[in-house]
Write an enzyme that holds these catalytic residues in place. Sequence first.
Site, mmCIF file in Angstrom:
data_model
loop_
_atom_site.group_PDB
_atom_site.id
_atom_site.type_symbol
_atom_site.label_atom_id
_atom_site.label_comp_id
_atom_site.label_asym_id
_atom_site.label_seq_id
_atom_site.Cartn_x
_atom_site.Cartn_y
_atom_site.Cartn_z
ATOM 1 C CE1 TYR A 192 -1.976 4.350 5.448
ATOM 2 C CE2 TYR A 192 -3.969 4.132 4.148
ATOM 3 C CZ TYR A 192 -2.628 3.896 4.312
ATOM 4 O OH TYR A 192 -1.931 3.212 3.350
ATOM 5 C CB SER A 244 2.895 6.011 -4.769
ATOM 6 O OG SER A 244 2.600 6.402 -3.450
ATOM 7 N N PRO A 245 0.984 5.254 -7.900
ATOM 8 C CG PRO A 245 -1.084 5.017 -8.962
ATOM 9 C CD PRO A 245 -0.447 5.036 -7.593
ATOM 10 N N GLY A 273 3.726 8.406 -8.760
ATOM 11 C CA GLY A 273 5.021 8.802 -8.216
ATOM 12 C C GLY A 273 4.912 9.817 -7.104
ATOM 13 N NE ARG A 274 6.305 7.762 -1.928
ATOM 14 C CZ ARG A 274 5.616 7.170 -0.962
ATOM 15 N NH1 ARG A 274 4.637 7.829 -0.383
ATOM 16 N NH2 ARG A 274 5.892 5.931 -0.580
ATOM 17 N N GLY A 275 2.732 12.022 -6.690
ATOM 18 C CA GLY A 275 2.360 13.312 -7.247
ATOM 19 C C GLY A 275 3.334 13.872 -8.254
ATOM 20 C CB SER A 311 0.291 15.556 -10.593
ATOM 21 O OG SER A 311 1.231 16.549 -10.201
#
Length: 336
Positions: A64, A213-214, A216-218, A221
């Site tokens: 990263y 990513s719980p 779902g990659r946003g 949200s």
Amino acid sequence: MSDIKRVKLGSQGLEVPAVGLGCMGMTVGFGCNIYGDADEREAISAIHRSLELGGNFLDTAESYGPFLNEQLIAKAIKGNRHDYQIATKFGIEVTNQGEYTGANNGRKAYVKKAAERSLKNLGTDYIDLYYLHRLDPNTPIEETTEAMAELVNEGKIRYIGISEVGSETIRRAHAIHPLTAIQSEYSLFEREIERLGILSTMEELGIGLVAYSPIGRGLMSGNIQQSSDLASDDCRWDIPKYQGDYFTENIRLVNEIKALAIEKNITTAQLAIAWVIAKGHVPIPGTKRVKYAAENLAAADIQLSEQDLARLEAIVPLNADTGERYDAESMKGVNI
């Protein structure tokens, strides 16, 4: 430091908060915009606020940045290293100059080199949980695991794990040195490791799941309703889940989930995180903002009933096709 529910991760003795903090988005990396622009001051404040709330489990990787993410964490934890639990990863090969080689490297020499580099970048003399980030197809997993076991014996790492691998690889590695955790993407929108029986293998062997990513990659949200809600250079446009008919259908599903969250007076993201916890796993939602760090940790206190779980899994069943989680090239690195 406030109390937050702590859980056993695997069966080797590691205990962590029920919700960790994914730090990837706190710095630039992988050549694209990851979840919006990063601000170092806000990111460090998010780490400090997480600690105040009991969320001291930080997840990073040498790739990263490269290196920038670990270096930011070093700034955040300076003077308080022992208050934090740090997980980092190696294996996506990076040169000492911080350049990606395009290969995965699990050879013994690279394991040792990467570990020393991460220790330096993190400003610490030990790593709590050290993962192989991606499998090296040209190196037996036994060689990689043996090198990690030597690092444990040297006191440089405390527990070991692997990311994005299948049952056979898990069994072979675990036979060399007990694995504490597997890190993989897992959410209501991504349950492949459950469908393939990988979770069953882990349960049999006493290995925990750290779910990245719980949300779902946003997607979960609840803040994304149309394409204009994301910047044109956002990495997520490369993910099939965010493309074409998949995107349209996934937003429809999210809005059904959102209705249940409203009933419970919580956010859609909190409901998504609580679902992962209820399944018995440790989610590490990523954020770089103080507000969301606090909201994510609050999900540890949410109790979901069997009826709640059934409602959620009726909206997005186990075999639902919500689209691949990476583009075709990136999926080559997923060896499950």
